[in-house]
Design a protein around this motif. Structure first.
Motif, PDB file in Angstrom:
ATOM      1  N   GLN A 136     -19.334   4.838   2.103  1.00 23.20           N
ATOM      2  CA  GLN A 136     -18.348   5.900   2.722  1.00 23.20           C
ATOM      3  C   GLN A 136     -16.997   4.905   2.720  1.00 23.20           C
ATOM      4  N   HIS A 137     -15.949   5.533   2.028  1.00 20.17           N
ATOM      5  CA  HIS A 137     -14.759   4.807   1.981  1.00 20.17           C
ATOM      6  C   HIS A 137     -13.637   5.666   1.953  1.00 20.17           C
ATOM      7  N   HIS A 138     -12.246   5.340   2.217  1.00 29.82           N
ATOM      8  CA  HIS A 138     -11.166   6.254   2.004  1.00 29.82           C
ATOM      9  C   HIS A 138      -9.999   5.768   1.222  1.00 29.82           C
ATOM     10  N   HIS A 139      -9.018   6.328   0.862  1.00 28.59           N
ATOM     11  CA  HIS A 139      -8.029   6.223   0.043  1.00 28.59           C
ATOM     12  C   HIS A 139      -6.668   6.066   0.571  1.00 28.59           C
ATOM     13  N   LEU A 140      -5.964   4.841  -0.085  1.00 29.88           N
ATOM     14  CA  LEU A 140      -4.759   4.540   0.202  1.00 29.88           C
ATOM     15  C   LEU A 140      -4.059   4.797  -1.051  1.00 29.88           C
ATOM     16  N   ILE A 141      -2.863   5.805  -1.036  1.00 25.76           N
ATOM     17  CA  ILE A 141      -2.355   6.113  -2.115  1.00 25.76           C
ATOM     18  C   ILE A 141      -0.900   5.830  -2.176  1.00 25.76           C
ATOM     19  N   CYS A 142      -0.449   5.170  -3.376  1.00 28.34           N
ATOM     20  CA  CYS A 142       0.982   4.925  -3.355  1.00 28.34           C
ATOM     21  C   CYS A 142       1.683   6.306  -3.978  1.00 28.34           C
ATOM     22  N   THR A 175      -4.155   3.270  -6.128  1.00 25.67           N
ATOM     23  CA  THR A 175      -4.954   3.819  -5.213  1.00 25.67           C
ATOM     24  C   THR A 175      -5.612   2.529  -4.727  1.00 25.67           C
ATOM     25  N   VAL A 176      -5.966   2.346  -3.540  1.00 26.09           N
ATOM     26  CA  VAL A 176      -6.738   1.404  -2.898  1.00 26.09           C
ATOM     27  C   VAL A 176      -7.519   1.900  -2.114  1.00 26.09           C
ATOM     28  N   GLN A 177      -8.885   1.296  -2.333  1.00 26.25           N
ATOM     29  CA  GLN A 177      -9.859   2.074  -1.333  1.00 26.25           C
ATOM     30  C   GLN A 177      -9.949   1.222   0.029  1.00 26.25           C
ATOM     31  N   VAL A 178      -9.975   2.102   1.020  1.00 27.89           N
ATOM     32  CA  VAL A 178     -10.335   1.451   2.525  1.00 27.89           C
ATOM     33  C   VAL A 178     -11.539   1.738   3.030  1.00 27.89           C
ATOM     34  N   LEU A 180       3.787   3.139   0.116  1.00 34.09           N
ATOM     35  CA  LEU A 180       4.502   2.742  -0.990  1.00 34.09           C
ATOM     36  C   LEU A 180       3.629   1.260  -1.034  1.00 34.09           C
ATOM     37  N   CYS A 181       3.141   1.096  -2.226  1.00 28.53           N
ATOM     38  CA  CYS A 181       2.398  -0.291  -2.509  1.00 28.53           C
ATOM     39  C   CYS A 181       3.233  -1.275  -2.570  1.00 28.53           C
ATOM     40  N   SER A 182       3.055  -2.702  -2.424  1.00 26.56           N
ATOM     41  CA  SER A 182       3.728  -3.875  -2.770  1.00 26.56           C
ATOM     42  C   SER A 182       4.623  -3.630  -3.602  1.00 26.56           C
ATOM     43  N   ASP A 183       4.467  -3.389  -4.971  1.00 28.64           N
ATOM     44  CA  ASP A 183       5.274  -3.448  -6.225  1.00 28.64           C
ATOM     45  C   ASP A 183       6.291  -2.393  -5.999  1.00 28.64           C
ATOM     46  N   CYS A 184       6.013  -1.292  -5.440  1.00 33.03           N
ATOM     47  CA  CYS A 184       7.011  -0.283  -5.220  1.00 33.03           C
ATOM     48  C   CYS A 184       7.973  -0.198  -4.099  1.00 33.03           C
ATOM     49  N   ARG A 191      -1.038  -0.617  11.133  1.00 34.11           N
ATOM     50  CA  ARG A 191      -0.500  -2.118  11.087  1.00 34.11           C
ATOM     51  C   ARG A 191      -1.600  -2.752  10.436  1.00 34.11           C
ATOM     52  N   GLN A 192      -2.956  -2.499  10.546  1.00 34.22           N
ATOM     53  CA  GLN A 192      -4.213  -3.294  10.142  1.00 34.22           C
ATOM     54  C   GLN A 192      -4.071  -3.023   8.291  1.00 34.22           C
ATOM     55  N   LEU A 193      -3.877  -1.667   8.247  1.00 33.20           N
ATOM     56  CA  LEU A 193      -3.913  -1.642   6.741  1.00 33.20           C
ATOM     57  C   LEU A 193      -2.982  -2.096   5.873  1.00 33.20           C
ATOM     58  N   GLU A 194      -1.745  -2.004   6.560  1.00 32.39           N
ATOM     59  CA  GLU A 194      -0.652  -2.658   5.844  1.00 32.39           C
ATOM     60  C   GLU A 194      -0.773  -4.208   5.581  1.00 32.39           C
ATOM     61  N   SER A 195      -1.242  -4.599   6.582  1.00 32.09           N
ATOM     62  CA  SER A 195      -1.426  -6.262   6.278  1.00 32.09           C
ATOM     63  C   SER A 195      -2.576  -6.522   5.305  1.00 32.09           C
ATOM     64  N   SER A 196      -3.456  -5.754   5.397  1.00 33.60           N
ATOM     65  CA  SER A 196      -4.602  -5.947   4.352  1.00 33.60           C
ATOM     66  C   SER A 196      -4.542  -5.491   3.048  1.00 33.60           C
ATOM     67  N   THR A 197      -3.544  -4.660   2.879  1.00 31.57           N
ATOM     68  CA  THR A 197      -3.489  -3.984   1.455  1.00 31.57           C
ATOM     69  C   THR A 197      -2.039  -4.406   0.884  1.00 31.57           C
ATOM     70  N   GLY A 198      -0.980  -4.633   1.737  1.00 30.61           N
ATOM     71  CA  GLY A 198       0.204  -4.954   1.262  1.00 30.61           C
ATOM     72  C   GLY A 198       0.958  -3.571   0.944  1.00 30.61           C
ATOM     73  N   TYR A 199       0.479  -2.442   1.425  1.00 34.96           N
ATOM     74  CA  TYR A 199       1.112  -1.261   1.194  1.00 34.96           C
ATOM     75  C   TYR A 199       2.100  -1.181   2.506  1.00 34.96           C
ATOM     76  N   LYS A 200       3.150  -0.120   2.393  1.00 40.77           N
ATOM     77  CA  LYS A 200       4.017   0.080   3.441  1.00 40.77           C
ATOM     78  C   LYS A 200       3.655   1.534   3.733  1.00 40.77           C
ATOM     79  N   LEU A 201       3.020   1.743   4.960  1.00 41.46           N
ATOM     80  CA  LEU A 201       2.750   3.088   5.102  1.00 41.46           C
ATOM     81  C   LEU A 201       3.689   3.929   5.316  1.00 41.46           C
ATOM     82  N   ASP A 202       4.081   5.176   5.219  1.00 46.38           N
ATOM     83  CA  ASP A 202       4.983   6.014   5.808  1.00 46.38           C
ATOM     84  C   ASP A 202       4.340   7.296   6.513  1.00 46.38           C
TER      85      ASP A 202
END
Lengths: 139, 139
Positions: free
Chosen positions: A88-94, A100-103, A133-137, B113-124
């Motif tokens: 089981q996992h979830h998704h983090l989408i820019c 897409t990143v799996q969580v 937003l992902c780090s690049d964006c 916060r956890q996800l942001e630091s582990s993935t580099g994404y900025k969640l909105d």
DNA sequence: ATCCTTATTGCAACTTTTTACAATAGCACA
DNA sequence: TGTGCTATTGTAAAAAGTTGCAATAAGGAT
């Protein structure tokens, strides 16, 4: 059908029957190893089993997801994609580049417990998708 | 148009124009005070502005959601519903009876916060929906 | 091997959602 | 108030997804 994976026994254990249609669908999902939309599944599985029709694809994907053979992920604007259920996992989408990143599910466990005690709901494996937003964006 | 809410200035501040179509759509969402599917919005807003068409509804809902005037919630099997953006919240849905509970955003902050630091994404403000069984349906 | 039950499928029609592009109409500015 | 830029809309057509129902076939039982 060159590969030898046989889902039949597992399906039957859940009260489902194995059919050539389901075989083709599972086969496609297995070999693409990612998320596929119903339409993508239809187009590809059709090559293996030309008699396949859209309603069958939609119903099969729903049925297999309900029995946990597939995971349904809600992506973007209410779109739905399916993949073979692994862990089981979830998704983090820019939402800029679509990356897409799996969580893992673990970090969500605590939240699940909190929500269960505050709402009385019993949460199950429901799929969750985060947007950002992902780090690049971020520039 | 009996009510006097005027979204025009806010829209213009975001570079959007106010049109009778958008007015009707916002009006419907305002007075129904809940989640509406694009089709529901279309049918109701059409009573106020009969020239309204489906493509306009879909595009408007998307545009307004992108500018945060609306919240888009992903419900059930990839369905999407919209509501006027008020305070940020999420949904917990019982997939047996369909019952919905609103979840404050606060308990999710830590996870974000956890996800942001582990993935580099900025969640909105992305909308998140949880699925489970409500207390009544757990029997 | 055959029968029987019923899960599953295909068909056909329908509803919902999306797309491309030309026409329209906000609204900022003179 | 009129003009011009361009966001927004409608049209038309296609694509995607859904539904009801009769026909088919999976697979357990005989």
């Amino acid at each position: 059908m060159t590969c030898s994976i046989n889902y039949a026994p597992q399906l039957r254990a859940q009260g489902l029957r194995m059919t050539p249609q389901r075989n083709a669908i599972l086969h496609v999902l297995h070999h693409s190893g990612g998320h596929l939309s119903p339409t993508q599944v239809y187009k590809q599985a059709r090559k293996e089993y030309p008699r396949l029709t859209e309603p069958t694809v939609y119903r099969t994907l729903e049925d297999l997801a309900e029995k946990k053979f597939l995971l349904a992920a809600h992506v973007g604007n209410g779109k739905i994609v399916y993949e073979l259920a692994a862990k089981q996992h979830h998704h983090l989408i820019c939402h800029k580049c679509g990356g897409t990143v799996q969580v893992e599910h673990a970090p969500l466990e605590l939240l699940y417990r909190q929500l269960e005690s505050s709402t009385g709901y019993k949460l199950d494996s429901g799929h969750v998708t985060f947007f950002g937003l992902c780090s690049d964006c971020q520039s």
